[in-house]
Design an enzyme around this catalytic site. Structure first.
Site, short mmCIF file in Angstrom:
data_model
loop_
_atom_site.label_atom_id
_atom_site.label_comp_id
_atom_site.label_asym_id
_atom_site.label_seq_id
_atom_site.Cartn_x
_atom_site.Cartn_y
_atom_site.Cartn_z
N LYS A 1 -38.37 79.36 11.61
CA LYS A 1 -38.55 79.35 13.06
C LYS A 1 -37.46 78.50 13.72
O LYS A 1 -36.89 78.88 14.74
CB LYS A 1 -39.95 78.82 13.41
CG LYS A 1 -41.05 79.82 13.04
CD LYS A 1 -42.44 79.22 13.00
CE LYS A 1 -43.45 80.24 12.48
NZ LYS A 1 -44.79 79.70 12.22
N GLN B 1 -48.35 74.42 12.96
CA GLN B 1 -48.36 75.30 11.78
C GLN B 1 -49.70 75.16 11.05
O GLN B 1 -50.16 74.06 10.77
CB GLN B 1 -47.18 74.92 10.86
CG GLN B 1 -46.96 75.89 9.71
CD GLN B 1 -46.56 77.30 10.15
OE1 GLN B 1 -45.87 77.49 11.14
NE2 GLN B 1 -47.02 78.30 9.41
N ASP C 1 -48.77 80.76 20.25
CA ASP C 1 -49.45 81.41 19.11
C ASP C 1 -50.61 82.29 19.59
O ASP C 1 -51.12 83.11 18.83
CB ASP C 1 -50.05 80.33 18.20
CG ASP C 1 -49.32 80.22 16.87
OD1 ASP C 1 -48.72 81.21 16.43
OD2 ASP C 1 -49.36 79.13 16.28
N1 GUN Z 1 -49.93 80.11 9.50
C1 GUN Z 1 -49.92 81.41 9.10
N2 GUN Z 1 -49.71 82.24 10.13
C2 GUN Z 1 -49.55 81.46 11.22
C3 GUN Z 1 -49.28 81.73 12.60
O1 GUN Z 1 -49.15 82.88 13.03
N3 GUN Z 1 -49.19 80.64 13.40
C4 GUN Z 1 -49.36 79.38 12.94
N4 GUN Z 1 -49.28 78.39 13.82
N5 GUN Z 1 -49.60 79.08 11.68
C5 GUN Z 1 -49.70 80.12 10.82
#
Ligand code: GUN
Length: 294
Positions: free
Chosen positions: A52, A96, A119
């Protein structure tokens, strides 16, 4: 022969489109910024956060990444989010997942300002999606939606069967695809682990979305001829013939199902690469004040 839905290519096209949008908004004096919080040492999470960060860097979005140890308290996490909520230069906040067990995930997600919730996990955004209002949509479902749109797969009146009911994929994709709008308008069934026989449902699917995290659960005999298959699974299975000792497979047995499908996403290279592009799209939408106006 099934069309192979190339998520890697589409994600790369979107990355170029986003880069142009970032240049535009930067020229107007707005510098989009994404804040990421990683708690703990989970290897997969570390890799996702690095990707990211790199993506932001590639297209000219500023990113701040805070890496905290496993021992971080819930209060410390809430303090960090509070700081970012009140920082006008931060457009998007991502925590995350998964978080260490001693931290209440719902409480943390609830503390993120809905207007920076790129998200789309905050209940306010979930509610907005269900109500058909402008909202941030979780990145993996949004990626699926974009793939179907760009491959011109018409969903109107089609039976979409979603396998899996998670908050991250199953529930939001079901809500997206049933919306009364041109690129959706599907008839949606959601099935899950309580179904006595999943194949009873999957065999009826015009469009099948598998998001359960069970390696190659869906076999050739479980689908009908001509089905469109979106495989969200990313599962490691032991394979001693490979250098790493494992290979990555989806929730669908690709070799079998691709013989019957009209279109199918591969794993890897299907839905996976789309998620990150959608996160950055959401961040840009936040900087452009497209969802929340103030
Ligand atoms: N962990 C696995 N998928 C995701 C996601 O789409 N967003 C976040 N923040 N954590 C994750």
């Amino acid at each position: 022969m099934a069309i192979i839905i190339d998520g890697k290519k589409i994600s790369s096209d979107i990355k170029n489109e986003l880069k142009a949008r970032v240049e535009n908004i930067t020229a107007k004096g707005i510098k989009p910024k994404l804040a990421l919080l990683l708690v703990g040492e989970d290897a997969a999470s570390q890799m996702y956060v690095r990707s990211k960060e790199r993506y932001c860097n590639d297209i000219g979005i500023e990113s701040v990444v805070l890496r905290m140890p496993n021992t971080t308290t819930e209060e410390e996490v809430l303090d960090i989010i509070d700081k970012w909520n009140n920082d006008k230069t931060v457009n998007g906040i991502l925590v995350q997942l998964p978080l260490p067990k001693h931290i209440n995930e719902s409480k943390v997600l609830l503390s993120i300002s809905p207007s920076k919730d790129v998200d789309g996990f905050h209940p306010e955004n979930v509610g907005r999606l269900v109500a058909g209002l402008p909202s941030y949509v979780p990145c993996t479902p949004l990626g699926i939606y974009e793939l179907l749109k760009r491959y011109k797969i018409n969903l109107k009146g089609k039976h979409c069967v979603v396998v899996g009911r998670s908050n991250i994929v199953g529930k939001p994709i079901a809500n997206l695809l049933m919306q009364k709008e041109p690129n959706a308008n599907a008839i949606v069934t959601v099935c899950h682990s309580a179904a006595p026989d999943i194949s009873y449902y999957t065999k009826q699917a015009d469009v099948l979305i598998a998001a359960v995290g069970s390696p190659e659960l869906i076999k050739g005999e479980d689908v009908k001829e001509g089905v469109v298959v979106i495989d969200v699974g990313i599962n490691r299975v032991e394979d001693l013939s490979t250098e790493k000792g494992y290979r990555v497979v989806g929730d669908v047995n690709f070799a079998e199902v691709s013989k019957k499908a009209s279109a199918i996403t591969p794993v890897p290279g299907g839905v996976g690469p789309m998620t990150i592009s959608m996160l950055i799209l959401n961040t840009l939408r936040s900087a452009e004040k497209e969802v929340y106006k103030d």
